[in-house]
Design a protein around this motif. Structure first.
Motif, PDB file in Angstrom:
ATOM      1  N   PRO A  66       0.836  -1.203   0.000  1.00  8.99           N
ATOM      2  CA  PRO A  66       0.000   0.000   0.000  1.00  8.99           C
ATOM      3  C   PRO A  66       0.869   1.250   0.000  1.00  8.99           C
ATOM      4  CG  PRO A  66      -0.740  -1.543   1.684  1.00  8.99           C
ATOM      5  CD  PRO A  66       0.520  -2.105   1.114  1.00  8.99           C
ATOM      6  N   ASP A  85       2.746   9.211   0.138  1.00  6.84           N
ATOM      7  CA  ASP A  85       2.678   9.320   1.603  1.00  6.84           C
ATOM      8  C   ASP A  85       1.211   9.526   1.951  1.00  6.84           C
ATOM      9  OD1 ASP A  85       2.569  10.338   4.240  1.00  6.84           O
ATOM     10  OD2 ASP A  85       4.656  11.017   4.093  1.00  6.84           O
ATOM     11  N   ARG A  86       0.606   8.519   2.569  1.00  7.18           N
ATOM     12  CA  ARG A  86      -0.843   8.569   2.759  1.00  7.18           C
ATOM     13  C   ARG A  86      -1.256   9.506   3.887  1.00  7.18           C
ATOM     14  NH1 ARG A  86      -1.594   2.544   3.352  1.00  7.18           N
ATOM     15  NH2 ARG A  86       0.650   2.733   3.775  1.00  7.18           N
ATOM     16  N   GLU A  87      -0.290   9.978   4.643  1.00  8.20           N
ATOM     17  CA  GLU A  87      -0.629  10.981   5.656  1.00  8.20           C
ATOM     18  C   GLU A  87      -0.523  12.404   5.122  1.00  8.20           C
ATOM     19  OE1 GLU A  87       0.075   9.379  10.075  1.00  8.20           O
ATOM     20  OE2 GLU A  87       1.902   9.996   9.053  1.00  8.20           O
ATOM     21  N   THR A  88       0.476  12.629   4.270  1.00  9.29           N
ATOM     22  CA  THR A  88       0.674  14.000   3.770  1.00  9.29           C
ATOM     23  C   THR A  88       0.163  14.176   2.339  1.00  9.29           C
ATOM     24  OG1 THR A  88       2.830  13.517   2.803  1.00  9.29           O
ATOM     25  CG2 THR A  88       2.806  14.194   5.116  1.00  9.29           C
ATOM     26  N   GLY A  89      -0.084  13.083   1.667  1.00  9.89           N
ATOM     27  CA  GLY A  89      -0.483  13.186   0.269  1.00  9.89           C
ATOM     28  C   GLY A  89       0.685  13.456  -0.663  1.00  9.89           C
ATOM     29  N   GLY A  90       1.876  13.487  -0.131  1.00 11.25           N
ATOM     30  CA  GLY A  90       3.054  13.758  -0.966  1.00 11.25           C
ATOM     31  C   GLY A  90       3.359  12.571  -1.875  1.00 11.25           C
ATOM     32  N   PRO A 109      -0.752  17.283  -3.135  1.00 10.16           N
ATOM     33  CA  PRO A 109      -0.991  16.512  -1.906  1.00 10.16           C
ATOM     34  C   PRO A 109      -2.407  16.689  -1.360  1.00 10.16           C
ATOM     35  CG  PRO A 109       1.133  17.618  -1.789  1.00 10.16           C
ATOM     36  CD  PRO A 109       0.471  18.097  -3.039  1.00 10.16           C
ATOM     37  N   LEU A 111      -5.132  13.719  -0.544  1.00  7.52           N
ATOM     38  CA  LEU A 111      -5.788  13.506   0.757  1.00  7.52           C
ATOM     39  C   LEU A 111      -7.305  13.562   0.611  1.00  7.52           C
ATOM     40  CD1 LEU A 111      -3.548  15.385   3.350  1.00  7.52           C
ATOM     41  CD2 LEU A 111      -3.509  12.986   2.650  1.00  7.52           C
TER      42      LEU A 111
END
Lengths: 811, 338, 159
Positions: free
Chosen positions: A434, A631-636, A753, A757
C-alpha cells in the motif's frame, strides 16, 4: 541514401559532444541579453495593471521630460495593424491602443540611458483606464456573453469552435461491450525557460533594421515586422540568438521585439529590451488549461470501436496559436491505438489572462493525460492488464487513421515491451505494498507539422552548404538551436555524407540575411526538415566533389567513396585525394561550391477544414512506466524511477536523444505534480521562480531511457523527433501509478498533496475515490462536419520529395 | 533585470560602528547582513531605505563558541551553512542544524546568516510581489496600502513568519543578545516576536541582534520538520520544532513551536503540557499532535491550501515526536511492520 | 548616486572599477566588466543561474554587493578553465551533453566545482543536494549528475 550505407555510419549514431558544447561550458555563448552595442539604450514596457479595461487616455509628457529618456512610444506611434502568428487570429497590438485584455498587456514603451531610468519613466506615464469586468475562467467567459473580450470568433468569447466526425461513432458505441465516459481537467502551466526573452534592435542610418532576439522563429518575426513596421521586409534582418530554453515560449512575435525596433528608429540608437521574470509569465503562450470529456466504446478485449472526445480550452486574452492548439487537442488520439470511428468537438474560449499557446507537446499532453487515464480505467473495468491491453490495440504501421493522418513506422509495441521488462512491471502491478504504485502510459507525437503557418508552396526548411578550399564546410540554415542541438545535428549529417569530421564544419544559423528560411524551432520539425534539407545539399555537394575527383583519377564517380576526409576508391587508399584537394578540383570546374538543399513535407492534409493540423511526415512513439510512493498521511508523491522507451526512428546522436527524453520526463513530472499557472483577483498568483514550482534535483528521479529505432523512410537517415513526444506519457503514467498506489483517481493535474488527501478521504467515506472536475460548461458545439473515416486505409507511398531537381549538382 | 534601488551603504567593522551609523542616519536606515532576504525585498520595493548599514564586516559576530555542556553562543553573522555543518551544534541540537540546512538553497545558505533568518521578514503572497504587481492589486497594509488582502476585514497584517531557525531556537530556550544605543540586553527568543505581520519583531529598530545563546544541551532531544513543495528554495509553509527535556524515558518538559502558521512562531503550550511526566507512547503522541494543531491558524497566503497546512500540523507534530521516540514515521508504517 | 571605487579580484586578476554601491555583483560582472558568462534568471535568489564563487563558495551574484567583496576571490565561469585547458567539469559537461541550452550551465559548473573541492568523490545523492539550488529546465539533471560523477572520477585519477 546512395553512398552512405546505414550499416556503415561513421558519425551518425555516435555519442558525440554537441558542436557548441565548448562555448556553452565556458560561458562564451552569447545569448541576447549578453549583447550590447555602442550608444545602446535600454527599453522598458509599461504594462496594464488591469485584466480588462478600455484605454481612455495615455499621457507620456512626464516620462518624456525625465532626464535620460531618449524616446517614448505608445501604440499610436506604430502602424495601426493588428497581428498574430496565425493568419486567422490577427488580434494583437504590440502596444494596446484602445483596450487592454490582461494584466501585463503592453501600453507604452520607453528607451533611456539605463534600465532604471527607463523603468522610472514608465511609472511617469499616465494612463486613464475604464475598467471592464474581467472574465477569468471559461465559465465566466461563457456566462457573460454581454462582456466581449474580442469582437471576432465563433461566438461571444468563443475564439474557435470545431466539430468533426469520422465514421459513425454512435453505432460503434451501440456495438460495444463497454462504453465508458470520463471527465478530466489539466491546469495551465508555462514553459519557464531559464533565459528571459530579450531583443536588441538597431535601426541604422541607412533605414535598415537589424533585430537580435531570443526567438524560436526568426522567419516569422521577420515576416511580421515587415507587415507591421514601415520598412520594406527586404530591409529587415532578424538574427535569432541561441535560446536559453524555449519549449514553445519564444514562438510568437512579441511586443518587446516590435517596441525595440520602433524605439531604435525614433531614438537613433540601438535599443535592448530584456524581460523580467515576471514579464515572461505575462508573455506566456504556454499550456492551455483544458477541460475534457471522453466517451469510448470497447470490446471485452479492450479493442476500441469508437471514441468521442470533447475539449474546452481556456485560451487567455489572444489567439496566438490557439486555433491550432484547439485542433491539436483532438488530432492525435487516433495515432497511437486503432480507433475506427472518431468524433471530436473542441472550443477555445477567450479569458482575461495571458494568452496560451504552444508548450512542448502543443495541445496534446492534456488529451493524452485524459486518454491514457481513461484507458487505464477501461482496463480496470474489463479486468485487463493495462500494458497488455494497450499492446493489443496499437495502430497499424503504414495506414491512415480515422481522421486521415498517415502513420508510417510504429515502434510502440517494442517500446511497451521494453519498459514492461525493464521496470519489472509484471511483478509489480497491483502487487506493490500500500502506498507504492506503478503505472504505464503511451503516446505519439508529430515529427514536424505537415503544414506551414501561412499557405505557400516553398520549402519549409532550407540549407546552403559552402565548401571551402581549406577543406572546411559552412552550413547555413535558418533554424535556431534552442538547446536541443539542432546545429550539431546539421553538422553530423553533413559530415556523414561528405566523409569529413563534424569539427570541419561550421554552422551559421538563423540569420535572415544569410541563411535560407527555416520556419522555426517548433513542432519537433527541425531534425527532420532541416536534416533532410542538409542531406540533400550534402549529397549535391558530394556529387560535385566525386565527379571532379573521378575526372582527376580517371575512374567512374560511382566507384568513389568519401570517408575519413578523403575521396577516392574505397578499396585503394593510394588512389584518393584529401577532401580539401577534392574541393579545389571541383571548384576549378564548377566555380564557387555553394549548394542548396530544401525540404517540404509530403502534402497529406485531410481534405476537410482542420485537416491541416495533425499531419506530419512521421510520428514518434513513447511508452513510459513510473514507480512512485504516496505518503498517505501528507499526500506527498515521491517518484522513484521512470522507465521510458522512445521510438526515435534513428538516434542520430544517442546522447542528445537521451537528453531530450530526460528533459521531457522532467517537464512532465513538474506538470504532473506541481507546476500550475493560476490567477487570483485578476492577477497571476505567483509570477516568480520561487512560487511557480519547477522541480529541482531533489524532485527529479532516476530516469531510465531506452531508445527504439524503426528507421522511418521519411526521416533523415530514418530519424524521428525526440524533443516533445516523451513528455506526453509521463503525466498519465504518474496518475495511473498514483491510482495503483492508493486506489484513488486524481483526474486533474497537477496531482497535489491536498487532492490526494481529499481522494483518500472520499475513499474512506465510501464515496467515489476520485478527485476531478464535477461538471462541464454549458456549451453547444456546432453540428459536426461529417467526414468518412479513413481508418485502416493503406498509407500513400513515400512521396518523391519536392525541390529534388537533378540528381547531381544544382537544381 | 530587477535591480536594487539606490542607497548609501555604510559598512560597519564593529557593533559600535553599526550602532553609530544606525543612530546617524535616522528612520530610513536598515541593517543588512547576508542580504538574501533584504535585497529581493528591495528589488520589489517592499522597503525603500536611504541608507543600509552593512554588518557583514563585523568579524566578532561571526562564529560559534561553546559546547554542549556549557551551551553555545552563535554570532548573528554566522552563515546558515556554518550553523548547519557545525559538528558540536549538530550533536547537541540537531534540530537547529536541520533547520539551518533546510533554508532555501546551498548558495543562499553560504550568504544568509542565522541572525538574518531569525529576523527574516514575514511573507505573504500578496506582499512578496513586484511593485507593479502590488500596484495592480491595490497594495496592502504591509506596504503602501490600507487593507489586508488576505483578511480584508482585519485591522492587522497577517503576513507569515517564515523563519526555519526561529521556532527551533524558541523551542530550545535560546536567548538573543540585542545591542542598542543604551547598551545591551538578553531576551528569550520567545520574547523576540509579536503576532503582527508588520511589527513582527519585538526588537527595537535601533537594536542589533548580535548573538544567539543556547543553554546547556544535557537531556535535550529535539527535532524540526518543514513542510514545503520542493526540497530546496522554498520557505516553510509549516515548521514544527519540538524540544524535549528527557529523564530516562520520561519527558520532564516539552516545548512545541509551530512556524509559518502565524505572524510569529507560535507555541503550543497545552499540547506540550500533555507530555510532561509521561513516556512517549503512540497514543500520547497522537493526542499531543491533535492538541498542537489547535493553535495552528494558517490563512490563504502561502503555497499550498491553508486547510492542508492546518491538517499537516497534526501530522508533522506527530512525526516529530515519533522520531524522538524512536517510532516509525507514521502509525500506518507500524501497522504494516506488525 | 555617486560611484565608489572598487578593487575586485575576479578570476585571479585585480580589477579597478567604479560602480554605485547598489549595483550587484551580477550587474558589475556583466555590465561593467563584460563578463557575460554569468547569467541571470530571476535576480531574486530563486534559481541559482547567477551563481559565482566567492573564496571558493557558491553565492548568488544577484544578491551580492561588490562593495562587500573587496579582497575576496571571485570566480566566474570565465575563470574556470586553466590556460588552454578546460576544467574536468567543463570537459565532462561537454562530452556527456550536460549542457543543453547552456544558460544554467555556468552556475551549475561553479557550484559543482565547489562541491568537488570539498568532497572529491561525492555520491549521486550528495551531488543532487549540492545542485539543489540550481534550476535547469532542459536536462532533467540526469546528464548533469552523470557529468559531475565523471569529472570526480577523472579528477581522482580513476579514469
Amino acid at each position: 541514401m546512395r553512398g552512405v550505407g546505414k550499416e556503415r555510419f561513421t558519425v551518425v549514431g555516435q555519442p558525440l559532444p554537441k558542436i557548441d558544447a565548448w562555448a556553452k561550458v565556458t560561458g562564451e555563448t552569447r545569448f541576447a541579453d549578453d549583447l550590447s552595442l555602442p550608444r545602446m539604450a535600454y527599453g522598458k514596457l509599461l504594462r496594464s495593471p488591469h485584466p480588462h479595461a478600455l484605454i481612455r487616455r495615455v499621457d507620456t509628457g512626464r516620462a518624456r521630460a525625465l532626464p535620460g529618456v531618449y524616446g517614448v512610444l505608445t501604440g499610436l506611434d506604430l502602424p495601426r495593424v493588428k497581428f498574430g502568428i496565425l493568419p486567422v487570429s490577427q488580434d494583437e497590438e504590440a502596444l494596446c491602443t484602445e483596450k487592454v485584455r490582461m494584466v501585463g498587456d503592453a501600453v507604452a514603451a520607453v528607451a533611456a540611458v539605463d534600465e532604471e531610468t527607463a523603468e522610472r519613466a514608465t511609472e511617469l506615464i499616465d494612463v486613464e483606464y475604464e475598467v471592464l469586468p474581467p472574465l477569468m475562467s471559461i465559465e465566466d467567459a461563457l456566462g457573460r456573453p454581454e462582456v466581449r473580450i474580442h469582437e471576432y470568433g465563433d461566438g461571444p468569447n468563443v475564439h474557435k469552435a470545431v466539430s468533426l466526425e469520422f465514421g459513425d461513432v454512435e453505432s460503434a458505441f451501440a456495438r460495444a461491450d463497454l462504453v465508458r465516459e470520463d471527465v478530466f481537467y489539466f491546469e495551465g502551466n508555462t514553459h519557464l525557460p531559464m533565459e528571459q526573452h530579450s531583443a536588441l534592435a538597431l535601426w541604422g542610418p541607412d533605414g535598415k533594421l537589424t533585430l537580435w532576439s531570443s526567438t524560436q522563429t526568426p522567419h516569422y518575426v521577420h515576416r511580421l515586422l515587415g507587415q507591421i513596421l514601415d520598412v520594406p521586409p527586404a530591409h529587415i534582418r532578424v538574427i535569432a540568438t541561441p535560446n536559453g530554453g524555449g519549449f514553445g515560449g519564444k514562438l510568437d512575435p512579441f511586443a518587446h521585439e516590435i517596441a525595440a525596433c520602433k524605439l531604435s528608429q525614433v531614438t537613433g540608437r540601438p535599443v535592448k529590451i530584456t524581460l523580467t521574470r515576471e514579464e515572461v509569465f505575462y508573455v506566456h503562450r504556454g499550456r492551455h488549461p483544458v477541460l475534457m470529456w471522453v466517451r469510448t466504446g470497447v470490446t471485452r478485449q479492450g479493442e476500441i470501436l469508437g471514441m468521442h472526445f470533447r475539449t474546452w480550452l481556456d485560451g487567455g486574452a489572444y489567439g496566438s496559436y490557439g486555433v491550432a492548439s484547439t485542433f491539436y487537442t483532438g488530432a492525435l488520439q487516433t495515432v497511437t491505438y486503432r480507433v475506427p470511428a472518431y468524433k471530436f468537438e473542441g472550443a477555445r474560449i477567450f479569458t482575461n489572462k495571458p494568452p496560451c499557446g504552444p508548450k512542448r507537446g502543443h495541445g496534446t499532453p492534456q488529451p493524452r493525460f485524459a486518454l491514457e487515464c481513461h484507458l487505464d480505467k477501461i482496463a480496470g473495468e474489463l479486468g485487463l492488464d493495462p500494458a497488455d491491453m494497450r499492446r493489443r490495440i496499437l495502430a497499424e504501421p503504414f495506414t491512415k487513421t480515422a481522421n486521415h493522418l498517415t502513420v508510417t513506422t510504429i515502434g510502440l509495441g517494442e517500446c511497451i515491451d521494453r519498459v514492461v521488462l525493464a521496470s519489472g512491471w509484471r511483478d509489480k502491478v497491483g502487487q506493490l505494498p500500500p502506498g507504492r504504485g506503478i503505472g504505464i502510459a503511451c503516446s505519439s507525437y508529430l515529427t514536424g507539422a505537415g503544414s506551414a503557418i501561412y499557405w505557400n508552396d516553398m520549402p519549409h526548411s532550407g540549407v546552403v552548404l559552402r565548401a571551402d578550399r581549406s577543406g572546411g564546410v559552412a552550413v547555413l540554415c535558418g533554424a535556431i538551436d534552442v538547446g536541443q542541438g539542432s546545429d550539431s545535428i546539421l553538422a553530423y549529417l553533413v559530415a556523414e555524407v561528405l566523409g569529413i569530421d563534424p569539427k570541419d564544419i561550421r554552422v551559421h544559423a538563423a540569420d535572415t540575411d544569410l541563411t535560407p528560411v527555416d520556419l522555426g524551432s517548433y513542432s519537433s520539425r527541425v531534425t527532420l526538415m532541416c536534416g533532410n534539407a542538409a542531406i540533400q545539399a550534402a549529397e549535391r555537394l558530394r556529387g560535385l566533389l566525386l565527379g571532379a575527383v573521378a575526372a582527376k583519377l580517371g575512374v567512374a564517380a560511382e566507384a568513389l567513396a568519401a570517408r575519413g576526409r578523403r575521396i577516392g576508391l574505397a578499396d585503394d587508399p593510394d588512389r584518393s585525394v584529401s577532401f580539401a584537394e577534392a574541393v579545389v578540383l571541383a571548384e576549378s570546374i564548377h566555380g564557387v561550391l555553394a549548394v542548396p538543399g530544401s525540404y517540404a513535407p509530403p502534402k497529406r492534409a485531410g481534405k476537410y477544414k482542420g485537416g491541416g493540423v495533425g499531419p506530419s511526415p512521421c510520428y514518434s512513439y513513447t511508452a513510459c512506466v513510473v514507480e512512485l510512493e504516496v505518503d498517505r498521511e501528507t499526500g506527498g508523491v515521491r517518484i522513484d524511477d521512470v522507465w521510458i522507451a522512445h521510438d526515435v526512428g534513428r538516434a542520430l546522436n544517442p546522447l542528445l536523444v537521451e537528453g531530450q527524453v530526460e528533459g521531457s520526463v522532467y517537464m512532465g513530472i513538474g506538470e504532473a505534480l506541481m507546476e500550475e499557472q493560476v490567477f487570483r483577483k485578476g492577477l497571476h498568483k505567483a509570477p516568480s521562480l520561487l512560487e511557480y514550482k519547477s522541480p529541482t534535483t531533489l524532485e527529479t528521479p532516476e530516469i531510465h531511457t531506452i531508445l527504439v529505432e524503426t528507421d522511418d523512410p521519411e526521416g533523415p537517415f530514418g530519424a524521428k523527433e525526440a524533443g516533445q513526444g516523451p513528455l506526453l506519457p509521463v503525466i498519465p503514467a504518474i496518475a495511473n501509478a498514483v491510482h495503483d498506489a492508493i486506489g484513488v483517481r486524481i483526474d486533474e493535474v497537477p496531482i497535489t498533496p491536498d487532492k490526494i488527501l481529499t481522494g483518500l478521504r472520499r475513499k474512506r467515506e465510501g464515496k467515489p475515490a476520485r478527485v476531478g472536475p464535477e461538471r462541464l460548461p454549458r456549451f453547444t458545439f456546432p453540428p459536426p462536419r461529417i467526414v468518412e473515416s479513413a481508418f485502416g486505409q493503406p498509407a500513400d507511398g513515400v512521396a518523391p520529395r519536392p525541390f529534388q531537381g537533378g540528381e547531381e549538382g544544382r537544381p | 533585470m530587477l535591480r536594487l534601488p539606490p542607497f548609501t551603504y555604510r559598512g560597519a567593522r564593529t557593533v559600535g560602528d553599526a550602532l553609530t551609523y544606525l543612530g546617524d542616519a535616522g528612520p530610513d536606515t536598515m541593517l543588512v547582513a547576508g542580504g538574501t532576504d533584504l535585497y529581493p525585498n528591495l528589488k520589489r520595493r517592499q522597503f525603500e531605505p536611504k541608507v543600509l548599514v552593512g554588518l557583514s564586516g563585523i568579524r566578532e559576530l561571526d562564529g560559534v563558541r561553546g559546547s554542549a555542556d556549557a551551551g553555545f553562543v552563535i554570532g548573528a553573522l554566522t552563515t546558515l551553512r556554518r550553523v548547519a555543518e557545525h559538528p558540536g551544534l549538530r550533536a547537541a541540537f540537531p534540530a537547529l542544524g536541520t533547520a539551518a540546512g533546510l533554508v532555501s538553497s546551498p548558495q543562499l545558505r553560504n550568504m544568509g546568516t542565522i541572525g538574518g533568518n531569525v529576523c527574516v521578514d514575514t511573507r505573504c503572497n500578496y506582499y512578496n510581489q513586484t511593485q507593479q504587481w502590488r500596484k495592480a492589486i491595490g497594495f496592502c497594509l504591509k506596504k503602501d496600502g490600507d487593507i489586508c488582502l488576505v483578511a480584508p476585514g482585519s485591522p492587522r497584517c497577517w503576513a507569515v513568519s517564515s523563519s526555519d531557525t526561529a521556532p527551533v531556537l524558541w523551542s530550545l530556550g535560546a536567548t538573543a543578545r540585542l545591542c542598542g544605543p543604551e547598551g545591551e540586553r538578553l531576551v528569550p527568543v520567545a520574547a523576540l516576536f509579536q503576532d503582527d505581520g508588520i511589527a513582527y519583531l519585538a526588537k527595537r529598530p535601533d537594536e542589533i541582534l548580535t548573538e544567539l545563546r543556547l543553554p546547556p544541551a544535557a537531556g535535550t532531544r529535539c527535532a524540526y520538520l518543514k513542510l514545503r513543495r520542493r526540497g530546496s528554495f522554498d520557505f516553510p509553509v509549516l515548521g514544527v520544532a519540538v524540544a524535549l527535556q528527557m529523564e530516562g524515558g520520561v519527558v520532564r518538559a516539552a516545548t512545541i513551536v509551530l512556524g509559518a502558521v502565524a505572524s510569529q512562531p507560535r507555541e503550543a503550550p497545552a499540547a506540550a503540557a500533555l507530555l510532561a511526566g509521561q513516556r512517549l507512547t503512540p497514543e500520547l503522541i497522537a493526542a499531543v499532535a491533535v492538541a498542537a494543531a489547535r493553535p495552528s491558524k494558517p490563512l490563504d497566503n502561502t503555497d499550498f491550501t491553508h486547510p492542508y497546512r492546518k491538517q499537516m500540523t497534526r501530522i508533522f507534530v506527530a512525526r516529530a515526536l515519533r522520531r524522538l521516540a524512536g517510532l516509525p514515521e507514521s502509525p500506518r508504517d507500524e501497522e504494516e511492520v506488525a | 548616486m555617486p560611484k565608489t571605487l572598487l578593487r575586485l579580484s575576479v578570476n585571479g586578476e585585480d580589477h579597478d572599477l567604479a560602480a554605485a554601491p547598489h549595483k550587484t555583483l551580477l550587474e558589475v560582472l556583466r555590465e561593467e566588466m563584460g563578463l557575460t558568462g554569468t547569467k541571470h534568471g530571476c535576480e531574486l535568489g530563486e534559481c541559482g543561474t547567477c551563481t559565482v564563487l566567492v573564496d571558493g563558495r557558491p553565492v548568488l551574484s544577484c544578491l551580492a554587493l561588490p562593495i562587500e567583496l573587496e579582497g575576496r576571490a571571485i570566480t566566474t565561469v570565465e575563470g574556470l578553465a586553466g590556460a588552454g585547458r578546460l576544467h574536468p567539469l567543463q570537459q565532462a559537461f561537454a562530452e556527456l551533453g550536460a549542457a543543453q541550452c547552456g544558460y544554467c550551465t555556468p552556475g551549475i559548473l561553479l557550484t559543482a566545482r565547489a562541491l568537488l573541492a570539498d568532497n572529491p568523490r561525492p555520491t549521486r545523492q550528495e551531488i543532487r543536494e549540492a545542485l539543489a539550488g540550481n534550476l535547469c529546465r532542459c536536462t532533467g539533471y540526469t546528464k548533469i549528475l552523470d557529468a559531475v560523477e565523471l569529472a570526480a572520477l577523472r579528477s581522482a585519477g580513476g579514469a
